[in-house]
Design an enzyme around this catalytic site. Structure first.
Site, PDB file in Angstrom:
ATOM      1  N   CYS A   2       0.856  -1.177   0.000  1.00 44.04           N
ATOM      2  CA  CYS A   2       0.000   0.000   0.000  1.00 44.04           C
ATOM      3  C   CYS A   2       0.895   1.231   0.000  1.00 44.04           C
ATOM      4  CB  CYS A   2      -0.928   0.117   1.197  1.00 44.04           C
ATOM      5  SG  CYS A   2      -1.979  -1.302   1.457  1.00 44.04           S
ATOM      6  N   ARG A  29       3.201   0.112  -5.282  1.00 46.62           N
ATOM      7  CA  ARG A  29       3.133  -0.559  -3.980  1.00 46.62           C
ATOM      8  C   ARG A  29       1.818  -1.305  -3.790  1.00 46.62           C
ATOM      9  NH1 ARG A  29       6.784   1.287  -0.401  1.00 46.62           N
ATOM     10  NH2 ARG A  29       5.487   0.507   1.286  1.00 46.62           N
ATOM     11  N   TRP A  75      -3.057  -2.514  -1.587  1.00 45.51           N
ATOM     12  CA  TRP A  75      -2.802  -3.904  -1.965  1.00 45.51           C
ATOM     13  C   TRP A  75      -3.479  -4.727  -0.888  1.00 45.51           C
ATOM     14  CZ3 TRP A  75      -0.238  -8.157   0.214  1.00 45.51           C
ATOM     15  CH2 TRP A  75       0.014  -9.215  -0.660  1.00 45.51           C
ATOM     16  N   ASN A 101      -0.995   1.176   6.100  1.00 46.29           N
ATOM     17  CA  ASN A 101      -0.205   0.212   5.336  1.00 46.29           C
ATOM     18  C   ASN A 101       0.360  -0.786   6.346  1.00 46.29           C
ATOM     19  OD1 ASN A 101       1.652  -1.132   3.708  1.00 46.29           O
ATOM     20  ND2 ASN A 101       3.174   0.498   3.832  1.00 46.29           N
ATOM     21  N   GLU A 489      15.808 -17.106 -11.542  1.00 47.01           N
ATOM     22  CA  GLU A 489      15.429 -15.714 -11.799  1.00 47.01           C
ATOM     23  C   GLU A 489      14.656 -15.601 -13.130  1.00 47.01           C
ATOM     24  OE1 GLU A 489      15.102 -12.863 -10.630  1.00 47.01           O
ATOM     25  OE2 GLU A 489      15.444 -11.377 -12.194  1.00 47.01           O
ATOM     26  N   LYS A 493      10.803 -14.227 -13.374  1.00 45.99           N
ATOM     27  CA  LYS A 493      10.472 -13.024 -14.147  1.00 45.99           C
ATOM     28  C   LYS A 493       9.384 -13.336 -15.163  1.00 45.99           C
ATOM     29  CE  LYS A 493      12.053 -10.695 -12.394  1.00 45.99           C
ATOM     30  NZ  LYS A 493      12.882 -10.154 -11.334  1.00 45.99           N
ATOM     31  N   GLU A 496       6.011 -13.692 -13.372  1.00 42.60           N
ATOM     32  CA  GLU A 496       5.493 -12.422 -12.852  1.00 42.60           C
ATOM     33  C   GLU A 496       4.810 -11.580 -13.915  1.00 42.60           C
ATOM     34  OE1 GLU A 496       9.205 -10.844 -10.879  1.00 42.60           O
ATOM     35  OE2 GLU A 496       7.727 -10.091  -9.473  1.00 42.60           O
ATOM     36  N   HIS A 512      15.939 -35.765 -12.418  1.00 42.28           N
ATOM     37  CA  HIS A 512      15.356 -36.321 -11.192  1.00 42.28           C
ATOM     38  C   HIS A 512      13.863 -35.994 -11.068  1.00 42.28           C
ATOM     39  CE1 HIS A 512      19.264 -37.623  -9.850  1.00 42.28           C
ATOM     40  NE2 HIS A 512      19.745 -36.406 -10.066  1.00 42.28           N
ATOM     41  N   LYS A 611       5.268  -3.982  -5.364  1.00 37.65           N
ATOM     42  CA  LYS A 611       6.730  -3.859  -5.428  1.00 37.65           C
ATOM     43  C   LYS A 611       7.390  -4.158  -4.092  1.00 37.65           C
ATOM     44  CE  LYS A 611      10.587  -2.420  -7.404  1.00 37.65           C
ATOM     45  NZ  LYS A 611      11.191  -3.449  -8.278  1.00 37.65           N
TER      46      LYS A 611
HETATM   47  O1  M6R Z   1      12.651  -5.027  -2.136  1.00 41.04           O
HETATM   48  P1  M6R Z   1      13.207  -6.420  -2.046  1.00 41.04           P
HETATM   49  O2  M6R Z   1      14.386  -6.618  -2.916  1.00 41.04           O
HETATM   50  O3  M6R Z   1      13.461  -6.853  -0.638  1.00 41.04           O
HETATM   51  O4  M6R Z   1      12.038  -7.345  -2.621  1.00 41.04           O
HETATM   52  C1  M6R Z   1      12.123  -8.738  -2.566  1.00 41.04           C
HETATM   53  C2  M6R Z   1      11.082  -9.388  -3.453  1.00 41.04           C
HETATM   54  O5  M6R Z   1       9.799  -9.060  -3.027  1.00 41.04           O
HETATM   55  C3  M6R Z   1      11.251  -8.973  -4.924  1.00 41.04           C
HETATM   56  O6  M6R Z   1      12.525  -9.273  -5.404  1.00 41.04           O
HETATM   57  C4  M6R Z   1      10.203  -9.678  -5.819  1.00 41.04           C
HETATM   58  O7  M6R Z   1      10.452 -11.051  -5.863  1.00 41.04           O
HETATM   59  C5  M6R Z   1      10.217  -9.042  -7.200  1.00 41.04           C
HETATM   60  N1  M6R Z   1       8.870  -8.759  -7.617  1.00 41.04           N
HETATM   61  C6  M6R Z   1      10.888  -9.881  -8.226  1.00 41.04           C
HETATM   62  O8  M6R Z   1      10.864  -9.345  -9.491  1.00 41.04           O
END
Ligand code: M6R
Length: 616
Positions: A2, A29, A75, A101, A489, A493, A496, A512, A611
């Site tokens: 939020c 956020r 959020w 928040n 990663e 990505k 997401e 496996h 975020k």
């Molecule tokens: O702000 P932070 O780096 O601590 O955030 C950690 C995760 O929430 C963040 O990396 C999340 O996985 C992203 N959306 C990935 O792209």
């Protein structure tokens, strides 16, 4: 999560336009509902709606005059996104309005108690109890003296358990916002005409660069002429402001379609910013000013525990490979959400390193606080200057990557890898790393930005590959050793931003289990630079091909040996094995971005995500 924004101005203004602009900067956020409230001469004007800010905008009277404005972009945690669950929330008679928040963990028992006293609740949220609590404590003391209002907020804060950043306004106090913080971020901006409150400094850049961060369990009375910060026990605190250095362009798209695209194209610059002034190539050394105060302590550290979440966790895994092989330091990487509840034994030769873009992730922050109780040295690798993790740790290194707006982390991930390379040099040269090895790593690291720019030149080809594959519903990402975390990663990505199911796996582990999934409709993306495990990864690709699996390969330029196996090949420039993740990840970021765009998604704001995850 939020976003909260608000201000108190010296003179009444028509400030809703400014409010919305700032809230849009905080939409990353949370973006499932929006609301605002203004204290006017006739009482409080407030509006809220489910959906993005643009959904609320047509319902607002932008001519409303007031000196106190608060706004919120949500959020959802408790209560689905709906008009009634959007913030602000009110007490029974709407005179008190709050935005929140965080999560109030004991809201059920408080709600029960307040209902017993006759309070009527209108939403399904945990947040609403706070408005009723303040109302209850204020009772009939609705005079104009701020101390009554302050005391009611203070007593209410003492009753709640959980994470919060609150902003509270009252119809009878047309020049006051009371804010409070515990675990969720909140800062105050100072200018001659007004004082501001926000969850993130990026919402303040148009107005001021002078900011004061609140610490946990602090409360502030914000008026145009006065700022009083105190603890919940009413001990007054004097704190100086800090200057925010980020430019306004950093929070604009500047010609790109999405922030994610802009931020991927900023990856070379992110590495440059991370290493600038921090390498003495001729000596094979790294200079990390933020670690100077703990340099000696670091010499005797025998075990490093890295904690982080999501993408930052994967950067920690790459860090583990770098530090173990080149600095000879045993490393464990633990998810922030797990470490805080684990009862791992630590001795005084261990240190904790928390990695976070936002510096506000509740799980990571929770782990630091838990581990600090054991007396361990705590370090931060953080992008957001002045954030909670930066303040909570004993020492640390900043990324200097600038603000990252897209929910999917890209440029900060690469920047984290660059800082891990610096840390490997720093800790390695304190241990057994030779000067020659130091010189090799340092000089190769300086070449990475230029090499990333050559990958960007092939973005048109990567886009073509994305167009060919975006309709597939499943992908397997494979990598080994330094590039195993890059497979994780790449898969995260893609999930997401395109909502395509993707699994990241160690190439050697595929046989496996996941191999059972492979057929002509289940493509794999294999990260196979020419490194020490290259031949093994080629064998793994043979196994995929034998099951009719389509393969997109990322390999080192000049390697022509994969044509028979590959359906597509993406090339990266040559570098030393340890630094290959900094190059192999960029094509994966681009692939995910283009696939998300081809699927028609709002890649900067993926559904259900935010975020900065400031709740557990
Ligand atoms: O702000 P932070 O780096 O601590 O955030 C950690 C995760 O929430 C963040 O990396 C999340 O996985 C992203 N959306 C990935 O792209």
């Amino acid at each position: 999560m939020c976003g909260i924004f608000g201000f108190v101005s010296k003179k009444p203004v028509t400030g809703i336009g400014n409010m919305l602009q700032a809230l849009k900067k905080l939409e990353y956020r949370g973006y499932d509902s929006t609301g605002i409230a203004v204290v006017t001469q006739k009482g409080i004007y407030s509006q809220k709606k489910a959906g993005r800010i643009s959904k609320l905008e047509p319902f607002l009277d932008k001519k409303v005059l007031g000196s106190v404005f608060i706004g919120h972009t949500r959020w959802a945690t408790h209560g689905k996104p709906s008009d009634k669950n959007a913030h602000p929330h009110f007490g029974c008679d709407n005179k008190i309005q709050i935005v929140h928040n965080g999560i109030i963990e004991n809201y059920k028992s408080l709600k029960h108690e307040l209902e017993g006293r006759g309070h009527r609740f209108k939403s399904d949220t945990d947040s609403e109890v706070f408005a009723h609590l303040v109302e209850e404590f204020l009772g009939r003391k609705n005079g104009s003296e701020i101390r009554y209002f302050e005391e009611a907020v203070r007593l209410s804060l003492k009753r709640i358990k959980g994470a919060y950043a609150f902003a509270v306004i009252h119809q009878n106090y047309p020049k006051v916002i009371i804010v409070a913080k515990n675990s969720s971020p909140l800062l105050i901006g100072l200018s001659d005409q007004a004082k501001y409150i926000a969850s993130d400094p990026i919402a303040l850049l148009r107005h001021t660069r002078k900011v004061i961060y609140l610490n946990d369990q602090e409360l502030a009375i914000v008026t145009p002429d006065q700022l009083k910060i105190s603890t919940l026990q009413n001990k007054e605190i004097l704190r100086k402001y800090q200057e925010v250095s980020w430019s306004e362009d950093a929070v604009r798209k500047t010609g790109f379609t999405h922030f994610m695209e802009k931020e991927i194209f900023e990856e070379p610059e992110a590495v440059e910013n991370a290493i600038r002034g921090r390498l003495i190539v001729s000596q094979g050394l790294a200079k990390l000013g933020g670690l100077e105060s703990v340099r000696q302590k670091l010499e005797s550290v025998k075990r490093l525990i890295i904690t982080a979440c999501g993408t930052a966790f994967f950067s920690g895994l790459v860090g583990e490979y770098m530090l173990e092989e080149f600095a000879g330091l045993p490393v464990e990487v633990e998810s922030g959400s797990e470490l805080r509840y684990k009862r791992s034994p630590f001795d005084d030769k261990s240190a904790l390193l928390a990695v976070s873009q936002s510096g506000e992730t509740a799980d990571t922050l929770g782990s630091i606080k838990e581990i600090k109780k054991t007396g361990l040295l705590t370090l931060g690798l953080v992008n957001t200057v002045g954030s909670s993790i930066a303040r909570e740790t004993n020492a640390g290194v900043y990324n200097h990557a600038g603000p990252e707006i897209s929910v999917a982390s890209t440029k900060v991930f690469i920047s984290q890898l660059a800082v891990f390379a610096l840390l490997t040099l720093f800790l390695g040269r304190q241990r057994s790393m030779s000067k020659n090895m130091g010189k090799l790593i340092a000089s190769e690291l300086t070449l990475i930005p230029r090499k990333l720019r050559t990958i960007l030149e092939s973005s048109v080809y990567i886009k073509r590959v994305a167009r060919k594959y975006f309709k597939y519903n499943n992908f397997l990402f494979l990598g080994r050793k330094f590039n195993y975390p890059i497979a994780l990663e790449g898969a995260l990505k893609l999930k997401e931003v395109s909502y395509i199911h993707a699994e990241g796996y160690g190439a050697g582990d595929m046989k496996h289990g996941p191999l059972a999934l492979i057929d002509e409709n289940f493509p794999s993306i294999v990260i196979a630079p020419k490194d020490s495990v290259y031949d093994k990864v080629v064998s793994n690709m043979e196994e995929l091909k034998a099951r009719k699996g389509k393969i997109i390969i990322i390999t080192t330029s000049g390697n022509k040996g994969l044509d028979k196996l590959a359906d597509e090949v993406l090339y990266i420039p040559k570098t030393i094995e340890m630094l290959t993740p900094l190059l192999t990840v960029m094509p994966l970021h681009l692939l995910a971005y283009y696939m998300g765009v081809f699927r028609g998604h709002d890649v900067d704001k993926p559904r259900n995500l935010a975020k900065s995850v400031t709740v557990e």
